[in-house]
Design a protein around this motif. Structure first.
Motif, short mmCIF file in Angstrom:
data_model
loop_
_atom_site.label_atom_id
_atom_site.label_comp_id
_atom_site.label_asym_id
_atom_site.label_seq_id
_atom_site.Cartn_x
_atom_site.Cartn_y
_atom_site.Cartn_z
N SER A 201 1.22 -3.37 13.04
CA SER A 201 0.12 -2.47 12.67
C SER A 201 -0.21 -1.44 13.75
CB SER A 201 -1.13 -3.29 12.34
OG SER A 201 -1.69 -3.81 13.52
N MET A 204 -0.71 1.80 12.10
CA MET A 204 -1.24 1.75 10.73
C MET A 204 -2.74 1.55 10.79
SD MET A 204 1.53 -0.94 9.21
CE MET A 204 1.32 -0.89 7.43
N ASN A 205 -3.46 2.12 9.82
CA ASN A 205 -4.89 1.83 9.76
C ASN A 205 -5.12 0.62 8.84
OD1 ASN A 205 -4.97 2.75 7.10
ND2 ASN A 205 -5.50 4.84 7.73
N GLU A 207 -6.56 0.24 5.95
CA GLU A 207 -6.19 0.44 4.53
C GLU A 207 -4.69 0.26 4.31
OE1 GLU A 207 -8.54 0.69 2.45
OE2 GLU A 207 -9.99 0.87 4.09
N GLU A 208 -3.92 0.83 5.24
CA GLU A 208 -2.45 0.78 5.09
C GLU A 208 -1.93 -0.66 5.23
OE1 GLU A 208 -1.27 5.23 6.76
OE2 GLU A 208 -1.68 3.65 8.21
N VAL A 209 -2.53 -1.41 6.16
CA VAL A 209 -2.07 -2.79 6.35
C VAL A 209 -2.43 -3.64 5.13
CG1 VAL A 209 -2.18 -4.84 7.81
CG2 VAL A 209 -2.26 -2.58 8.86
N ALA A 211 -2.90 -2.60 2.07
CA ALA A 211 -2.03 -2.20 0.96
C ALA A 211 -0.63 -2.80 1.11
CB ALA A 211 -1.95 -0.67 0.89
N ALA A 212 -0.13 -2.82 2.35
CA ALA A 212 1.22 -3.38 2.59
C ALA A 212 1.25 -4.86 2.22
CB ALA A 212 1.61 -3.18 4.06
#
Ligand code: C5P
Length: 221
Positions: A201, A204-205, A207-209, A211-212
């Motif tokens: 991460s 990554m922010n 939200e991105e983590v 979502a992943a």
């Protein structure tokens, strides 16, 4: 068995923030096992026990009766009948937990509580050994990491946001010591399970983590 998502990784990788969010999205319960180790550490610390004295730690850890409760979706850690959530989030308790959690008696003491929760509920459980030891059959396993610099910066920002004083270099040193202790201990060392998906991460922010991880969950289940 409930549907189980295991999230392991080093200190400051954002496990608890991410695990909480993923649990909310899926209506699962979030189980923070680090908080349980912190509660036992707090008990031993208050008793004046040296965290590296394995005999004393083993002799007294059973006296720390740990359970968890949920209030408004928040996990409360109960130590001998008392809610200790407000006292376990310090670097001091974290460092003590890193020492005492290396003790087999402490790990055995908390294992049943963790497995029972996962047996009875759909859980997102975070820790160091969830995918490897606690829930080897978890449907989804994530190994969440980030660079030491990123993790130290995040902790630093957290302290500032709470209005507490913090020193970035000290935090970085603490993280490095804790990583080393957690990865090199003999019992349940921090390591990525063979079937875990690595998520770094660093760039990554939140939200991105989230979502992943939801994407990995939906692909598997
Ligand atoms: O995640 P957190 O920083 O709250 O954990 C505190 C300490 O508890 C960690 O440094 C680690 O030594 C220990 N721990 C563990 N196994 C877990 C969760 C936490 O050994 N499953």
């Amino acid at each position: 068995m409930g549907c189980n998502i295991a999230i392991d990784g080093p200190a400051g990788a954002g496990k608890s923030t991410i695990a909480k969010r993923v649990a909310k999205e899926l209506s699962f319960i979030y189980v923070d096992t680090g908080a349980m180790y912190r509660a036992v550490a707090l008990y031993l610390q208050k008793k004046g026990i040296d965290g590296t004295d394995s005999q004393a730690v083993a002799d007294h850890c059973q006296e720390a009766e740990v359970s968890i409760r949920y209030e408004d979706g928040e996990q409360l850690v109960i130590l001998n009948g008392e809610n200790v959530n407000a006292c376990i989030r310090t670097e001091e308790v974290g460092n003590m937990a890193s020492k005492t959690s290396a003790n087999p008696a402490v790990r055995a003491h908390l294992l049943n509580l963790q497995r029972n929760l996962a047996e009875k509920n759909n859980v997102v459980m975070d820790g160091r050994d969830i995918g490897t030891i606690v829930l080897p059959d978890a449907q989804v396993k994530i190994f969440l990491t980030a660079s030491v610099e990123t993790r130290a910066n995040r902790r630093y920002e957290e302290y500032l946001a709470k209005g507490e004083k913090a020193d970035l270099e000290d935090i970085k040193k603490d993280i490095e010591i804790r990583d080393h202790q957690d990865m090199t201990r003999e019992i349940s060392p921090l390591r990525q399970a063979e079937d875990a998906v690595l998520v770094d991460s660093s760039n990554m922010n939140i939200e991105e983590v989230v979502a992943a991880i939801l994407g990995i969950y939906r692909d598997k289940v």
